[in-house]
Scaffold this motif. Structure first.
Motif, PDB file in Angstrom:
ATOM      1  N   ASP A 154       0.806  -1.227   0.000  1.00 30.74           N
ATOM      2  CA  ASP A 154       0.000   0.000   0.000  1.00 30.74           C
ATOM      3  C   ASP A 154       0.837   1.274   0.000  1.00 30.74           C
ATOM      4  O   ASP A 154       0.302   2.364  -0.131  1.00 30.74           O
ATOM      5  N   SER A 155       2.125   1.141   0.208  1.00 35.25           N
ATOM      6  CA  SER A 155       2.925   2.378   0.133  1.00 35.25           C
ATOM      7  C   SER A 155       4.034   2.212  -0.899  1.00 35.25           C
ATOM      8  O   SER A 155       5.221   2.373  -0.601  1.00 35.25           O
ATOM      9  N   GLY A 156       3.607   1.837  -2.106  1.00 34.93           N
ATOM     10  CA  GLY A 156       4.543   1.806  -3.233  1.00 34.93           C
ATOM     11  C   GLY A 156       5.551   0.676  -3.161  1.00 34.93           C
ATOM     12  O   GLY A 156       6.687   0.834  -3.606  1.00 34.93           O
ATOM     13  N   PHE A 157       5.171  -0.454  -2.586  1.00 42.30           N
ATOM     14  CA  PHE A 157       6.050  -1.631  -2.519  1.00 42.30           C
ATOM     15  C   PHE A 157       7.357  -1.310  -1.800  1.00 42.30           C
ATOM     16  O   PHE A 157       8.440  -1.651  -2.284  1.00 42.30           O
ATOM     17  N   THR A 158       7.245  -0.652  -0.664  1.00 37.11           N
ATOM     18  CA  THR A 158       8.472  -0.353   0.079  1.00 37.11           C
ATOM     19  C   THR A 158       8.904  -1.568   0.905  1.00 37.11           C
ATOM     20  O   THR A 158       8.103  -2.424   1.277  1.00 37.11           O
ATOM     21  N   PHE A 159      10.181  -1.608   1.156  1.00 35.66           N
ATOM     22  CA  PHE A 159      10.805  -2.721   1.866  1.00 35.66           C
ATOM     23  C   PHE A 159      10.601  -2.511   3.361  1.00 35.66           C
ATOM     24  O   PHE A 159      11.010  -1.486   3.909  1.00 35.66           O
ATOM     25  N   ASP A 160       9.960  -3.506   3.987  1.00 33.72           N
ATOM     26  CA  ASP A 160       9.598  -3.363   5.390  1.00 33.72           C
ATOM     27  C   ASP A 160      10.594  -4.133   6.268  1.00 33.72           C
ATOM     28  O   ASP A 160      10.464  -5.335   6.493  1.00 33.72           O
ATOM     29  N   LEU A 161      11.583  -3.410   6.746  1.00 27.78           N
ATOM     30  CA  LEU A 161      12.678  -4.043   7.480  1.00 27.78           C
ATOM     31  C   LEU A 161      12.196  -4.745   8.747  1.00 27.78           C
ATOM     32  O   LEU A 161      12.657  -5.850   9.079  1.00 27.78           O
ATOM     33  N   ALA A 162      11.241  -4.123   9.437  1.00 27.75           N
ATOM     34  CA  ALA A 162      10.757  -4.714  10.693  1.00 27.75           C
ATOM     35  C   ALA A 162      10.140  -6.085  10.427  1.00 27.75           C
ATOM     36  O   ALA A 162      10.357  -7.041  11.198  1.00 27.75           O
ATOM     37  N   SER A 163       9.384  -6.221   9.327  1.00 28.75           N
ATOM     38  CA  SER A 163       8.765  -7.514   9.001  1.00 28.75           C
ATOM     39  C   SER A 163       9.822  -8.563   8.658  1.00 28.75           C
ATOM     40  O   SER A 163       9.677  -9.737   8.989  1.00 28.75           O
ATOM     41  N   PRO A 183       8.776  -8.200  -9.360  1.00 30.20           N
ATOM     42  CA  PRO A 183       8.126  -7.384 -10.386  1.00 30.20           C
ATOM     43  C   PRO A 183       7.872  -5.926  -9.993  1.00 30.20           C
ATOM     44  O   PRO A 183       7.396  -5.160 -10.825  1.00 30.20           O
ATOM     45  N   ALA A 184       8.159  -5.524  -8.741  1.00 38.94           N
ATOM     46  CA  ALA A 184       7.620  -4.240  -8.262  1.00 38.94           C
ATOM     47  C   ALA A 184       8.449  -3.021  -8.687  1.00 38.94           C
ATOM     48  O   ALA A 184       7.979  -1.893  -8.588  1.00 38.94           O
ATOM     49  N   GLY A 185       9.694  -3.233  -9.142  1.00 41.54           N
ATOM     50  CA  GLY A 185      10.526  -2.109  -9.556  1.00 41.54           C
ATOM     51  C   GLY A 185      10.948  -1.224  -8.394  1.00 41.54           C
ATOM     52  O   GLY A 185      11.330  -0.067  -8.581  1.00 41.54           O
ATOM     53  N   ASN A 186      10.888  -1.768  -7.182  1.00 48.51           N
ATOM     54  CA  ASN A 186      11.281  -0.996  -5.993  1.00 48.51           C
ATOM     55  C   ASN A 186      12.791  -1.055  -5.789  1.00 48.51           C
ATOM     56  O   ASN A 186      13.438  -2.040  -6.139  1.00 48.51           O
ATOM     57  N   ILE A 187      13.320   0.019  -5.218  1.00 54.33           N
ATOM     58  CA  ILE A 187      14.748   0.057  -4.876  1.00 54.33           C
ATOM     59  C   ILE A 187      14.844   0.072  -3.349  1.00 54.33           C
ATOM     60  O   ILE A 187      14.206   0.908  -2.699  1.00 54.33           O
ATOM     61  N   ILE A 188      15.608  -0.845  -2.765  1.00 58.05           N
ATOM     62  CA  ILE A 188      15.765  -0.827  -1.298  1.00 58.05           C
ATOM     63  C   ILE A 188      16.774   0.267  -0.954  1.00 58.05           C
ATOM     64  O   ILE A 188      17.895   0.262  -1.455  1.00 58.05           O
ATOM     65  N   GLY A 315      -5.364   6.742 -16.858  1.00 61.21           N
ATOM     66  CA  GLY A 315      -6.564   7.181 -17.578  1.00 61.21           C
ATOM     67  C   GLY A 315      -7.620   6.090 -17.701  1.00 61.21           C
ATOM     68  O   GLY A 315      -8.613   6.278 -18.397  1.00 61.21           O
ATOM     69  N   ILE A 316      -7.401   4.944 -17.078  1.00 62.65           N
ATOM     70  CA  ILE A 316      -8.364   3.837 -17.225  1.00 62.65           C
ATOM     71  C   ILE A 316      -9.060   3.586 -15.888  1.00 62.65           C
ATOM     72  O   ILE A 316      -8.401   3.284 -14.880  1.00 62.65           O
ATOM     73  N   LEU A 317     -10.388   3.710 -15.914  1.00 65.59           N
ATOM     74  CA  LEU A 317     -11.174   3.508 -14.691  1.00 65.59           C
ATOM     75  C   LEU A 317     -11.027   2.070 -14.203  1.00 65.59           C
ATOM     76  O   LEU A 317     -11.155   1.129 -14.989  1.00 65.59           O
ATOM     77  N   GLY A 318     -10.717   1.895 -12.913  1.00 68.58           N
ATOM     78  CA  GLY A 318     -10.576   0.544 -12.365  1.00 68.58           C
ATOM     79  C   GLY A 318      -9.138   0.073 -12.289  1.00 68.58           C
ATOM     80  O   GLY A 318      -8.851  -0.953 -11.658  1.00 68.58           O
ATOM     81  N   LEU A 319      -8.219   0.799 -12.926  1.00 71.30           N
ATOM     82  CA  LEU A 319      -6.811   0.425 -12.846  1.00 71.30           C
ATOM     83  C   LEU A 319      -6.003   1.544 -12.191  1.00 71.30           C
ATOM     84  O   LEU A 319      -6.327   2.716 -12.346  1.00 71.30           O
ATOM     85  N   SER A 320      -4.967   1.163 -11.465  1.00 69.40           N
ATOM     86  CA  SER A 320      -4.044   2.161 -10.913  1.00 69.40           C
ATOM     87  C   SER A 320      -2.679   1.509 -10.752  1.00 69.40           C
ATOM     88  O   SER A 320      -2.565   0.280 -10.761  1.00 69.40           O
ATOM     89  N   CYS A 321      -1.644   2.339 -10.629  1.00 73.01           N
ATOM     90  CA  CYS A 321      -0.312   1.761 -10.402  1.00 73.01           C
ATOM     91  C   CYS A 321       0.582   2.766  -9.696  1.00 73.01           C
ATOM     92  O   CYS A 321       0.365   3.971  -9.771  1.00 73.01           O
ATOM     93  N   ASP A 322       1.575   2.225  -8.982  1.00 72.13           N
ATOM     94  CA  ASP A 322       2.664   3.061  -8.495  1.00 72.13           C
ATOM     95  C   ASP A 322       3.680   3.134  -9.624  1.00 72.13           C
ATOM     96  O   ASP A 322       3.860   2.165 -10.365  1.00 72.13           O
ATOM     97  N   VAL A 323       4.345   4.281  -9.726  1.00 73.05           N
ATOM     98  CA  VAL A 323       5.339   4.429 -10.789  1.00 73.05           C
ATOM     99  C   VAL A 323       6.625   3.734 -10.331  1.00 73.05           C
ATOM    100  O   VAL A 323       7.232   4.146  -9.335  1.00 73.05           O
ATOM    101  N   PRO A 324       7.043   2.659 -11.004  1.00 70.87           N
ATOM    102  CA  PRO A 324       8.231   1.938 -10.533  1.00 70.87           C
ATOM    103  C   PRO A 324       9.502   2.766 -10.698  1.00 70.87           C
ATOM    104  O   PRO A 324       9.668   3.445 -11.702  1.00 70.87           O
TER     105      PRO A 324
END
Ligand SMILES: Cc1ncc(COP(=O)(O)O)c(C=O)c1O
Length: 396
Positions: A154-163, A183-188, A315-324
């Motif tokens: 829910d917060s842009g595929f961030t890395f949760d160190l505590a978990s 697949p998330a394109g996140n950078i730790i 621009g598409i109703l029903g879809l959303s994404c975080d920018v990787p």
């Protein structure tokens, strides 16, 4: 002639038998429909459509013509290992000896070798989810017990160190991370890497990092685990040429590990691969010292594709994404009544002939997502997204 021979297979090969994952079913059907001449857009594959640098191809041909077609040293050609050690020195600011580098036919084999040398059957492996699907077969083959730790979806595929820390038990021997992530394109971020490395060291746990997307970054820089970690005693990184240099078919990857680990890896590869092709290593050595302009071009191309995909999704109703921030994929959240990522992917293929990968394949936390690959030019992404838009409008 019928024989009474009854085939007996190892437990390992039985564990790997058949991939009944519905994730690949969508992709396989798309491939079949495409090979039957149907008009299908494949946004499900992570194999770059870009061409290998032409001078790299020339370097391979030159090498072949020079007769570089024999057995190579088990650790890899010294010239290539020196170049990689120098890249590591520059990326981390820490010395890297060429003997800490081992060359493999691809990152997949490198990861398999590392895990085979460091873990035993039944051991826990702590890994982030959503997770690159290719790890699954490696874990199954080695009978490892995957402990998946979700990124903060829910917060842009961030890395949760505590978990991650909470998932480590007294019997954990290895934590496996992937940054930038597929697949998330996140950078730790560096600070989290540093803290995780210190935590693993204190708990006597190996920390392995897959960095194959290290050169495909858009927002923020990739920080190598070797740079962030204060001690490298328990740290192994894996990298390769498949994605950054559009060289999936060449099969070239490597590990950087403390020398005593590299020695173990050498002993293992001596009985599994027995060295990589000389001419592929020569071509890779050429690519790694002549790639600045090429990599900038690759990065810019994927950036434009990422921007295009994110704009269309917006621009598409029903879809959303975080920018990787990096990588070759966009994870799209599907918020259409009565559907999850799998049903969306199946119906989208059936109704509009566009193939995307259902997020469930990467972990439970991405059940309501699908993954779109950027390994297609905008000339393909545009009509594919026109169809995705038409499909979503039909659901509204
Ligand atoms: C995170 C990650 N690691 C490793 C690989 C495989 O790399 P290679 O082609 O070098 O085996 C992939 C391929 O998609 C990947 O996404």
């Amino acid at each position: 002639m019928n024989s009474s021979f009854e085939a007996h297979f190892s437990a390992m090969s039985t564990r790997l038998e058949g991939d009944d994952s519905p994730v690949w079913a969508v992709h396989d059907e798309a491939l079949e429909r495409q090979s039957n001449g149907e008009d299908v857009y494949l946004l499900s594959v992570g194999d770059p459509d870009l061409a290998t640098l032409p001078t790299t191809i020339r370097a391979a041909i030159d090498s072949l013509e020079k007769g570089r077609t024999h057995y190579a040293p088990g650790r890899g050609e010294l010239g290539l290992r020196e170049i990689i050690a120098d890249i590591e020195l520059r990326a981390s600011g820490k010395p890297c000896d060429p003997d800490e580098v081992v060359i493999y036919p691809g990152a997949t084999n490198a990861i398999y070798s590392v895990l085979a040398c460091l873990l035993d059957t039944g051991d826990d492996i702590v890994v982030m989810e959503p997770m690159y699907v290719g790890y699954d077969g490696i874990f199954k083959s080695l009978a490892l017990n995957k402990i998946g730790v979700p990124l903060d979806v829910d917060s842009g595929f961030t890395f949760d160190l505590a978990s991650v820390k909470a998932a480590v038990t007294d019997t954990t021997r290895l934590v496996f991370i992937n940054t930038p992530g597929n697949p998330a394109g996140n950078i730790i971020p560096a600070a989290k890497l540093q803290e995780l490395a210190a935590f693993c060291l204190e708990r006597n746990i190996w920390l392995v990092c897959d960095e194959v997307y290290s050169m495909i970054t858009f927002d923020g820089e990739h920080i190598s685990l070797r740079k962030a970690a204060q001690s490298l005693d328990n740290v192994i990184i894996v990298d390769g040429m498949s994605k950054s240099h559009a060289m999936t078919g060449w099969r070239l990857g490597w590990t950087v590990a403390p020398e005593k680990v590299a020695d173990r890896l050498l002993a293992f590869t001596s009985s599994t691969i027995f060295g990589c092709c000389q001419f592929v290593q020569d071509a890779a050595a050429h690519a790694l010292v002549n790639d600045e302009e090429y990599i900038n071009g690759v990065r810019e191309e994927y950036r434009q594709r990422r921007n295009y995909v994110c704009e269309r999704v917006g621009g598409i109703l029903g879809l959303s994404c975080d920018v990787p921030a990096a990588g070759m994929f966009v994870m799209i959240h599907v918020d259409l009544a009565g559907t999850n990522g799998l049903a969306f992917a199946e119906n989208l293929l059936a109704e509009q002939g566009v193939s995307v990968l259902p997020g469930i394949g990467f972990g439970d936390c991405t059940e309501h997502y699908v993954r779109v690959s950027l390994a297609q030019p905008i000339t393909i992404l545009r009509p594919a997204f026109d169809r995705i838009e038409a499909y979503c409008e039909g659901q509204a």
